[in-house]
Design a protein around this motif. Sequence first.
Motif, PDB file in Angstrom:
ATOM      1  N   GLY A 354       0.808  -1.140  -0.035  1.00  0.00           N
ATOM      2  CA  GLY A 354      -0.136  -0.086  -0.216  1.00  0.00           C
ATOM      3  C   GLY A 354       0.671   1.477   0.183  1.00  0.00           C
ATOM      4  N   LEU A 355       0.068   2.148   0.526  1.00  0.00           N
ATOM      5  CA  LEU A 355       0.900   3.472   0.416  1.00  0.00           C
ATOM      6  C   LEU A 355       2.457   3.472   1.010  1.00  0.00           C
ATOM      7  CD1 LEU A 355      -1.983   5.321   2.174  1.00  0.00           C
ATOM      8  CD2 LEU A 355      -0.746   6.156  -0.681  1.00  0.00           C
ATOM      9  N   LYS A 356       2.687   2.975   2.141  1.00  0.00           N
ATOM     10  CA  LYS A 356       4.252   2.759   2.600  1.00  0.00           C
ATOM     11  C   LYS A 356       4.887   2.115   1.331  1.00  0.00           C
ATOM     12  CE  LYS A 356       5.581   1.792   6.944  1.00  0.00           C
ATOM     13  NZ  LYS A 356       6.207   0.730   8.085  1.00  0.00           N
ATOM     14  N   ASN A 357       4.650   1.212   0.803  1.00  0.00           N
ATOM     15  CA  ASN A 357       5.569   0.535  -0.209  1.00  0.00           C
ATOM     16  C   ASN A 357       5.582   1.598  -0.976  1.00  0.00           C
ATOM     17  OD1 ASN A 357       6.021  -0.781  -2.711  1.00  0.00           O
ATOM     18  ND2 ASN A 357       6.272  -3.059  -1.344  1.00  0.00           N
ATOM     19  N   ARG A 358       4.833   2.361  -1.827  1.00  0.00           N
ATOM     20  CA  ARG A 358       4.992   3.506  -2.746  1.00  0.00           C
ATOM     21  C   ARG A 358       5.226   4.350  -2.563  1.00  0.00           C
ATOM     22  NH1 ARG A 358       2.234   6.001  -6.478  1.00  0.00           N
ATOM     23  NH2 ARG A 358       2.080   7.970  -6.194  1.00  0.00           N
ATOM     24  N   GLU A 359       5.383   4.976  -0.847  1.00  0.00           N
ATOM     25  CA  GLU A 359       6.381   5.656  -0.489  1.00  0.00           C
ATOM     26  C   GLU A 359       7.682   5.552  -0.950  1.00  0.00           C
ATOM     27  OE1 GLU A 359       5.309   7.039   3.386  1.00  0.00           O
ATOM     28  OE2 GLU A 359       7.676   8.266   3.517  1.00  0.00           O
TER      29      GLU A 359
ATOM     30  N   LEU B  60      -2.150  -1.714  -3.577  1.00  0.00           N
ATOM     31  CA  LEU B  60      -1.194  -0.790  -4.802  1.00  0.00           C
ATOM     32  C   LEU B  60      -1.563   0.399  -3.985  1.00  0.00           C
ATOM     33  CD1 LEU B  60      -1.187  -3.095  -7.881  1.00  0.00           C
ATOM     34  CD2 LEU B  60       0.332  -1.910  -6.541  1.00  0.00           C
ATOM     35  N   LYS B  61      -2.595   0.647  -3.031  1.00  0.00           N
ATOM     36  CA  LYS B  61      -3.405   2.299  -2.587  1.00  0.00           C
ATOM     37  C   LYS B  61      -1.875   2.581  -3.073  1.00  0.00           C
ATOM     38  CE  LYS B  61      -5.236   3.984   0.978  1.00  0.00           C
ATOM     39  NZ  LYS B  61      -6.698   4.448   0.594  1.00  0.00           N
ATOM     40  N   GLY B  62      -2.321   4.199  -3.972  1.00  0.00           N
ATOM     41  CA  GLY B  62      -2.160   5.212  -4.036  1.00  0.00           C
ATOM     42  C   GLY B  62      -1.437   5.492  -5.860  1.00  0.00           C
ATOM     43  N   SER B  63      -0.973   3.716  -5.380  1.00  0.00           N
ATOM     44  CA  SER B  63      -0.634   3.746  -7.264  1.00  0.00           C
ATOM     45  C   SER B  63      -1.649   3.291  -8.351  1.00  0.00           C
ATOM     46  CB  SER B  63       0.874   2.047  -7.424  1.00  0.00           C
ATOM     47  OG  SER B  63       1.694   2.118  -5.705  1.00  0.00           O
ATOM     48  N   LEU B  64      -2.863   2.376  -8.287  1.00  0.00           N
ATOM     49  CA  LEU B  64      -3.655   2.589  -8.654  1.00  0.00           C
ATOM     50  C   LEU B  64      -4.448   3.659  -8.770  1.00  0.00           C
ATOM     51  CD1 LEU B  64      -5.358  -1.156  -8.467  1.00  0.00           C
ATOM     52  CD2 LEU B  64      -3.878  -0.485  -9.965  1.00  0.00           C
ATOM     53  N   LYS B  65      -4.332   4.816 -10.576  1.00  0.00           N
ATOM     54  CA  LYS B  65      -4.957   5.341 -10.048  1.00  0.00           C
ATOM     55  C   LYS B  65      -6.503   5.474  -9.660  1.00  0.00           C
ATOM     56  CE  LYS B  65      -1.832   7.726 -10.809  1.00  0.00           C
ATOM     57  NZ  LYS B  65      -0.709   7.130  -9.936  1.00  0.00           N
ATOM     58  N   THR B 125      -6.552  -4.225   7.390  1.00  0.00           N
ATOM     59  CA  THR B 125      -6.519  -4.620   8.847  1.00  0.00           C
ATOM     60  C   THR B 125      -6.297  -6.097   8.771  1.00  0.00           C
ATOM     61  OG1 THR B 125      -7.383  -2.767   9.467  1.00  0.00           O
ATOM     62  CG2 THR B 125      -7.616  -4.291  11.192  1.00  0.00           C
ATOM     63  N   VAL B 126      -6.614  -6.215   7.710  1.00  0.00           N
ATOM     64  CA  VAL B 126      -6.428  -8.176   7.957  1.00  0.00           C
ATOM     65  C   VAL B 126      -5.194  -8.515   6.979  1.00  0.00           C
ATOM     66  CG1 VAL B 126      -7.253 -10.102   6.298  1.00  0.00           C
ATOM     67  CG2 VAL B 126      -9.066  -8.478   6.966  1.00  0.00           C
ATOM     68  N   LEU B 127      -4.688  -7.312   6.199  1.00  0.00           N
ATOM     69  CA  LEU B 127      -3.573  -7.833   5.485  1.00  0.00           C
ATOM     70  C   LEU B 127      -2.276  -7.364   6.965  1.00  0.00           C
ATOM     71  CD1 LEU B 127      -3.438  -6.327   1.806  1.00  0.00           C
ATOM     72  CD2 LEU B 127      -3.626  -8.569   2.963  1.00  0.00           C
ATOM     73  N   HIS B 128      -2.638  -6.689   7.520  1.00  0.00           N
ATOM     74  CA  HIS B 128      -1.700  -6.134   9.223  1.00  0.00           C
ATOM     75  C   HIS B 128      -1.482  -7.119   9.896  1.00  0.00           C
ATOM     76  CE1 HIS B 128       0.032  -1.962   7.927  1.00  0.00           C
ATOM     77  NE2 HIS B 128      -0.909  -1.733   7.089  1.00  0.00           N
ATOM     78  N   SER B 129      -2.593  -7.345   9.547  1.00  0.00           N
ATOM     79  CA  SER B 129      -2.662  -8.713  11.396  1.00  0.00           C
ATOM     80  C   SER B 129      -2.033 -10.302  10.196  1.00  0.00           C
ATOM     81  CB  SER B 129      -4.376  -9.198  11.456  1.00  0.00           C
ATOM     82  OG  SER B 129      -4.926  -9.983   9.904  1.00  0.00           O
ATOM     83  N   GLY B 144       4.315 -13.301   0.246  1.00  0.00           N
ATOM     84  CA  GLY B 144       4.302 -13.148  -1.703  1.00  0.00           C
ATOM     85  C   GLY B 144       3.396 -12.916  -1.616  1.00  0.00           C
ATOM     86  N   LEU B 145       2.213 -12.164  -1.699  1.00  0.00           N
ATOM     87  CA  LEU B 145       0.718 -11.664  -2.225  1.00  0.00           C
ATOM     88  C   LEU B 145       1.395 -10.190  -2.175  1.00  0.00           C
ATOM     89  CD1 LEU B 145      -2.416 -12.919  -0.850  1.00  0.00           C
ATOM     90  CD2 LEU B 145      -1.320 -13.229  -2.574  1.00  0.00           C
ATOM     91  N   THR B 146       2.416  -9.481  -1.447  1.00  0.00           N
ATOM     92  CA  THR B 146       3.147  -8.033  -1.649  1.00  0.00           C
ATOM     93  C   THR B 146       3.975  -8.712  -2.722  1.00  0.00           C
ATOM     94  OG1 THR B 146       3.109  -8.117   0.657  1.00  0.00           O
ATOM     95  CG2 THR B 146       4.412  -6.553  -0.412  1.00  0.00           C
ATOM     96  N   GLU B 147       5.344  -9.352  -2.674  1.00  0.00           N
ATOM     97  CA  GLU B 147       5.726  -9.604  -3.936  1.00  0.00           C
ATOM     98  C   GLU B 147       5.019  -9.643  -5.666  1.00  0.00           C
ATOM     99  OE1 GLU B 147       9.221 -11.903  -3.878  1.00  0.00           O
ATOM    100  OE2 GLU B 147       9.708 -11.521  -4.792  1.00  0.00           O
ATOM    101  N   LEU B 148       4.417 -10.351  -5.056  1.00  0.00           N
ATOM    102  CA  LEU B 148       3.379 -10.542  -6.330  1.00  0.00           C
ATOM    103  C   LEU B 148       3.201  -9.674  -7.093  1.00  0.00           C
ATOM    104  CD1 LEU B 148       1.972 -14.093  -6.579  1.00  0.00           C
ATOM    105  CD2 LEU B 148       3.373 -12.922  -7.968  1.00  0.00           C
ATOM    106  N   PHE B 149       2.459  -8.609  -6.470  1.00  0.00           N
ATOM    107  CA  PHE B 149       1.326  -7.238  -6.592  1.00  0.00           C
ATOM    108  C   PHE B 149       1.782  -6.186  -6.578  1.00  0.00           C
ATOM    109  CE2 PHE B 149      -2.908  -9.471  -5.183  1.00  0.00           C
ATOM    110  CZ  PHE B 149      -3.659  -9.037  -6.190  1.00  0.00           C
TER     111      PHE B 149
END
Lengths: 527, 171
Positions: A354-359, B60-65, B125-129, B144-149
């Motif tokens: 998310g935002l942290k990765n983007r930053e 991809l928050k912020g990256s996806l327009k 929140t789910v991802l953070h957990s 794994g999903l972070t790397e893929l996305f």
Amino acid sequence: MSFADPYQGKKWSILDASAFTENKTLEADIIIIGSGSGGGVCAEELSAKGYRVILVEEGPLKTSSDFKMLESEAYPELYQESAARLTKDKGIKILQGRNVGGGTTINWTTSFRTPPETLSHWRDKYQLENFTEEKLRRYFEKAERRVNIEKWQVEANQNNLKLKMGMEKLGLTAGVISRNVKDCYNLGYCGMGCPTNAKQSMLVTTIPAALENGATLIHHLNAFRLNFSGQKIAGLECRARDRRGNGYTGITLKLQAKHYILSGGAIGTPALLLRSNAPDPYDLLGKRTFLHPVSLSGALFKDPIEAYAGAPQVIYSDHFIYHPSQNMQESPGFKLEVPPIHPVILAGTAPFHGLKNRELMLNLNHFQTIISLIRDGFDERSVGGQVYLKGDGFAALDYPISDYLWRGIEKSYLAMAEIQFAAGAEKVFPLHNDAEFYQSWAQAKTAIPSLSKKILKAKLVSAHVMGGCPMHNSPSKGVLDQNSRHHHIENLSIIDGSCFPTSVGANPMQSILALAYRQVEILASAL
Amino acid sequence: MPSRRQFIKLGLISGTVLGTSRVLYGPFVASPIKNPYSYDFIFLKELDLKTLSQFAPVFLKGSLKDSSQVGAALKKVDHAILGLSQSSQDELCQLFDLLNLPIARRLLLGIWRDWEELSERELDTVLHSWRESSLALKRSAYLGLTELFCGSWYADPSTWSELGYEGPPEL
């Protein structure tokens, strides 16, 4: 500018197994499996002596005209498992080459002779009495001449300079790396294949020479199983890879030779022997496999770093291995280097979304990274991993991380953060799920010891797989004798990183090249 | 800290649950499937796309327009998976089954609502957990999903200019 592709317009014997439409049987004097530093040297040396050589490579043949300096193409085409190979518990990511030239096509050209401390450990603990600096000198020199290993003369990029600057600020010493390049354009994309052929990899040195000598190269060919007759190998069964390289076409090849050399690297080589049920009376095969597990520390600098541009690795330090102040009783030593940083690898390695990765990505140009290569295998509390076969016969590595190694990893985070702050970093971030961007060395120093010592919290990678078929003159302690001949199979040599009884303690390419020059010379005189 | 026993138990349950659901849902087909995006997907199936389309804007928050880029993000993930080994692909298949199937999701992840019913904030929140979880399985799913996305997103040169990265030098 265009660069001459050494493979274009040549009438060499190169076969693409993915295009075969029927099963075949081929025969030669010597079959070499794997075309990296070990296989490349053996192919040139033996073909020059008039032996009929077949060089087998599982990966594709990609040459300078294919190399576009793009991560999206390089990882799936040139690396094992798209550069996403993982240890069994997924704790460590392994970067390994899978292409003609193996690791030498995609490595960062960092070249070190085997450290004298490593050689003396091998003599003392593994009875490798011929592995002295003096006796190996001419093989190290031969490697240096063949692939043009020279100390890098051009100024380092900022990514490297920050390591140097931080070390100097702390009163510690850093050195300049030697690289195997000729007329290098200082581009920084070595990990994606060299488009200018400056990198003196096996792809542009020993393999073309072997082909010129009449050797045959078969790529897209997986060495599946050795068949035995008594104490000898009777033949090698191979399976053709499909064009993409992940599946098989169903075509099989039988290869037969008087002598076989395994050079498939420290996962591929033990795995082939395991699949073949090769004799292993003392249960040594694939054990004691080492990785130089790597921890990473990122830092943000105000001034531009641009860690994607310029020779990737130029500065290193062995302070945390060999300096008398280092207490090796407590934790393993580690070598400091820096990695190149490109977009895919940074976004995919960052332990947040998310935002942290983007930053972080928006700070790509200011992101500096130091890596610590943990020197594993020199203490009884560091026994390495075990190569094993998955259900489908696919090779994998189980590498648990001992408390002793975790202590080294913690110490490495501290060392790297202190160096980065000393070099002027604004923030330092150990690549670990629990870590934050620390604002000062004082903050980092307090926080780092509480980072949990768990896999998949700490980001760990490896680009050096070593061991698993160790040399030792006693058959009860080594798979090979000190000339790389298998103790129980008459017509088999193993010449690659798997021969080493511990990790090398330095980037292993030159150690493998020198080992190959020595072992193949002895082999040729015995054949 | 989870005991090894817990972990093995989780492994066994997931094996059983997923095994059963595979029988219920039938074998996986290998041809491109119908989907609401203007791309052909080779690895990802209809249910995977439905689930992952909820996750894409969070990873991809912020990256996806805007939501029109979700299909492109999923296509990049699909493409990245095709480069992985068969055994990694099999594991991802299992992970996606686990995410897709209500029974597995409830038993193994403790999530009772459908992904569509969760807000982006709740998904985050789910991802953070998972990231903080004491279970290695959840942490590996997260990484794994972070790397893929995130990794596959930046493989595309069109994403580079805002990073100030000009791409490989011209030769």
